[in-house]
Motif scaffolding. Structure first.
Motif, mmCIF file in Angstrom:
data_model
loop_
_atom_site.group_PDB
_atom_site.id
_atom_site.type_symbol
_atom_site.label_atom_id
_atom_site.label_comp_id
_atom_site.label_asym_id
_atom_site.label_seq_id
_atom_site.Cartn_x
_atom_site.Cartn_y
_atom_site.Cartn_z
ATOM 1 N N HIS A 252 0.810 -1.217 0.000
ATOM 2 C CA HIS A 252 0.000 0.000 0.000
ATOM 3 C C HIS A 252 0.853 1.281 0.000
ATOM 4 N N THR A 253 2.170 1.127 -0.049
ATOM 5 C CA THR A 253 3.045 2.295 -0.105
ATOM 6 C C THR A 253 3.177 2.719 -1.563
ATOM 7 N N VAL A 254 2.173 3.434 -2.001
ATOM 8 C CA VAL A 254 2.036 3.864 -3.392
ATOM 9 C C VAL A 254 1.882 5.381 -3.411
ATOM 10 N N PRO A 255 2.559 6.071 -4.332
ATOM 11 C CA PRO A 255 2.426 7.533 -4.383
ATOM 12 C C PRO A 255 0.965 7.978 -4.364
ATOM 13 N N GLY A 256 0.684 8.931 -3.476
ATOM 14 C CA GLY A 256 -0.671 9.451 -3.339
ATOM 15 C C GLY A 256 -1.440 8.873 -2.173
ATOM 16 N N ASN A 257 -1.025 7.725 -1.647
ATOM 17 C CA ASN A 257 -1.717 7.125 -0.503
ATOM 18 C C ASN A 257 -1.367 7.857 0.785
ATOM 19 N N LEU A 258 -2.348 7.973 1.665
ATOM 20 C CA LEU A 258 -2.143 8.646 2.941
ATOM 21 C C LEU A 258 -1.482 7.704 3.945
ATOM 22 N N ILE A 259 -0.507 8.222 4.682
ATOM 23 C CA ILE A 259 0.221 7.403 5.656
ATOM 24 C C ILE A 259 -0.714 6.885 6.738
ATOM 25 N N LYS A 260 -1.620 7.710 7.207
ATOM 26 C CA LYS A 260 -2.517 7.247 8.271
ATOM 27 C C LYS A 260 -3.377 6.086 7.806
ATOM 28 N N ASP A 294 12.389 9.611 8.732
ATOM 29 C CA ASP A 294 12.003 11.023 8.686
ATOM 30 C C ASP A 294 10.783 11.272 9.549
ATOM 31 N N PHE A 295 9.897 10.313 9.583
ATOM 32 C CA PHE A 295 8.761 10.335 10.504
ATOM 33 C C PHE A 295 8.274 8.910 10.659
ATOM 34 N N LYS A 296 7.618 8.642 11.779
ATOM 35 C CA LYS A 296 7.042 7.318 12.043
ATOM 36 C C LYS A 296 5.525 7.395 11.829
ATOM 37 N N ALA A 297 4.996 6.416 11.160
ATOM 38 C CA ALA A 297 3.570 6.392 10.845
ATOM 39 C C ALA A 297 2.724 6.187 12.092
ATOM 40 N N THR A 298 1.634 6.925 12.174
ATOM 41 C CA THR A 298 0.615 6.733 13.205
ATOM 42 C C THR A 298 -0.747 6.998 12.572
ATOM 43 N N SER A 299 -1.796 6.793 13.345
ATOM 44 C CA SER A 299 -3.143 7.074 12.844
ATOM 45 C C SER A 299 -3.393 8.566 12.700
ATOM 46 N N ASN A 300 -2.502 9.390 13.242
ATOM 47 C CA ASN A 300 -2.640 10.847 13.140
ATOM 48 C C ASN A 300 -1.704 11.459 12.093
ATOM 49 N N SER A 301 -0.979 10.639 11.363
ATOM 50 C CA SER A 301 -0.037 11.161 10.376
ATOM 51 C C SER A 301 -0.758 11.990 9.318
ATOM 52 N N THR A 302 -0.143 13.089 8.930
ATOM 53 C CA THR A 302 -0.725 13.959 7.900
ATOM 54 C C THR A 302 -0.009 13.819 6.557
#
Length: 358
Positions: A252-260, A294-302
């Motif tokens: 699911h790590t595809v350009p345009g997908n949201l990290i959250k 650079d950042f860790k994924a969470t349910s609040n990631s923007t």
């Protein structure tokens, strides 16, 4: 893309950043920033420091190397030659001169830093990798994987965790690859600790090797597991489960997908494989490149996955883990730390590394 062309592309990005924030310049002090801006230059002396031994002052008109007289000759000759940087030097025993040099070069204007309030926004300039960076990253992933594989294949009963770490360090450093994170755990320490730093413990049956390896400023992360003899059924069940979660994250790590949303799919995958609360015991990874994350994924990631952005996911279930470094290319997601001939498990979407049995 040659280094000069790559630097020119990044220079344009930085100048647009300066214009957007009405800045007279930005001072780049971090090792990661120096390596990114110079297309693979390295300004570190101390490996365990975020700051480099020389800095870059980027202004709307020119870029300057700000360095004391100790570091300037090497930086000019080996790291930034022909890239369009002008040297601004001070004596090592007059560090206060650095501030005055910056003030003079920017005519007293507003200067940001890569460690200040705009640091997060500035770091996003490097998220989408250039063609040159992707080429260097592939080399780093391949060569780090080969070193990890060689060490894993050499494991035998009685070897110390510290010896395993030493073998991997020697193999990596001989290729000018620096292990910035190196974890080795054996047997029950893998169950007890998510981050087992190497000790004098000796291997009996089961080993985990985790490395974050750096060259040209770029960092790959990977984990591999080795078991001497037949796998216990409980470990087989856990590892089969964790690679399913990893496959969910990667696919699911595809350009345009949201990290959250990717994170939420991983949490759902943990529940599907019967280990619903395990995601709470360790972070799942996130974006990488010039930092271990650079950042860790969470349910609040923007954040949103960018084209040509690197990620390192690391789902874990107590006693096992799955981790590689990937790049979200426009047409596919490429794993750059794959090891040739390593045993693999076919999930519903992709193959993921199995535990090596010796």
């Amino acid at each position: 893309m040659d280094r000069k062309t790559e630097v020119d592309v990044k220079r344009q990005k930085v100048r647009e950043f300066l214009d957007r924030h009405c800045l007279a310049g930005i001072l780049l002090t971090r090792q990661s920033s120096f390596s990114w801006y110079t297309a693979g230059g390295e300004n570190f002396v101390a490996i365990n420091s975020d700051s480099g031994a020389s800095s870059i002052l980027a202004t709307p008109e020119k870029d300057y190397l700000i360095s004391d007289n100790i570091e300037a000759p090497r930086i000019q000759a080996e790291e930034a030659a022909g890239l369009g940087f002008e040297l601004a030097q001070f004596e090592w025993y007059q560090p206060e001169r650095k501030e005055q040099i910056i003030k003079d070069l920017t005519r007293g204007g507003t200067v940001a830093t890569d460690t200040g309030p705009l640091a997060d926004e500035f770091s996003q300039l490097r998220y989408s990798l250039t063609e040159g960076e992707i080429g260097r990253y592939r080399w780093l992933g391949k060569n780090t994987g080969e070193s990890v594989s060689r060490v894993c294949q050499s494991l035998r009963v009685g070897v110390k965790e510290s010896q395993i770490a030493g073998r991997l360090s020697e193999s990596l450093l001989s290729k000018k690859i620096v292990p910035v994170v190196l974890l080795v755990g054996t047997d029950d320490r893998i169950e007890k600790f998510r981050h087992p730093i190497p000790t004098e413990r000796r291997l009996v049956r089961y080993a985990m090797i985790v490395v974050c390896a750096r060259r040209w400023g770029l960092i790959v992360s990977m984990t591999r597991l080795v078991h001497l003899g037949r796998l216990p059924e409980s470990l087989r069940k856990k590892h089969n489960a964790v690679v399913q979660v990893d496959a969910t994250l990667i696919s699911h790590t595809v350009p345009g997908n949201l990290i959250k949303e990717i994170f939420e799919k991983a949490v759902h995958s943990y529940r599907q494989v019967g280990f619903g609360d395990q995601w709470r015991l360790h972070h799942q990874g996130g974006a990488t490149g010039y930092a271990t994350r650079d950042f860790k994924a969470t349910s609040n990631s923007t954040h949103m996955v960018q084209e040509n952005q690197a990620y390192a996911w690391n789902p874990s279930i107590t006693g096992t883990k799955s981790e590689d470094t990937i790049i979200a290319l426009p047409d596919k997601t490429e794993v750059i730390t794959e090891i040739e001939d390593w045993p693999m498990i076919q999930t519903a979407s992709i193959k993921r590394p199995d535990i090596l049995q010796l």
